[in-house]
Scaffold this motif. Structure first.
Motif: not given
Length: 167
Positions: A124-135
């Protein structure tokens, strides 16, 4: 008995093409596949809790493990403390981990886009838009989720605590 245990542990550690084939089988069986990644240098309760929660989100948990050279580039020359084979074996010993794949790059983007898990998980220290591979996972119809950490636990803080006790 010991050889069977070793064989079981090693069977969970896979290269990308072998894992891709396993995942195709799991998907045909209707299994929901969860993927997360990390260094997992010194396993601690924070890691165990995080991975157990990730495993609860689906039927199969796949771990992308940073290689030794990748860890050195990200964390510095004195890391990892444990080599990639040891880290992979420890992860394989966890009953809720189904597969481990070691990757050489600094991020797991190639692993994620090759495997296309149903659910991508990070802390949870990552925001979803900053997670590698999310998009890419979302564009493929998958989900991206975050899991809260257990406060006060990190490999870096454990290493620092040990160093402080030595000096």
């Amino acid at each position: 008995m010991r050889n069977d245990l070793e064989k079981t542990l090693l069977s969970k550690i896979s290269d990308l093409s072998k894992l891709q084939a396993s995942m195709a089988t799991w998907k045909k069986e209707g299994k929901k596949i969860v993927f997360t990644n990390g260094v997992f240098d010194l396993l601690h309760i924070g890691h165990i809790t995080y991975m157990a929660k990730a495993a609860e989100l689906g039927d199969k948990l796949v771990i992308g493990l940073n290689s030794d050279s990748s860890v050195k580039r990200i964390k510095g020359e004195d890391r990892p403390v444990n080599d990639q084979n040891s880290r992979a074996a420890l992860l394989a010993a966890l009953f809720f981990v189904d597969a481990i794949v070691v990757f050489e790059e600094d991020t797991p983007i190639n692993v994620i886009t090759t495997l296309m898990p149903d659910i991508l998980v990070k802390g949870a220290d990552y925001s979803i838009e900053n997670i590698v591979g999310a998009k890419e996972v979302i564009a493929n119809g998958g989900e991206v989720k975050t899991i809260n950490f257990v406060e006060g636990y990190s490999s870096t803080s454990i290493i620092q605590k040990i160093r402080n006790q030595i000096t």
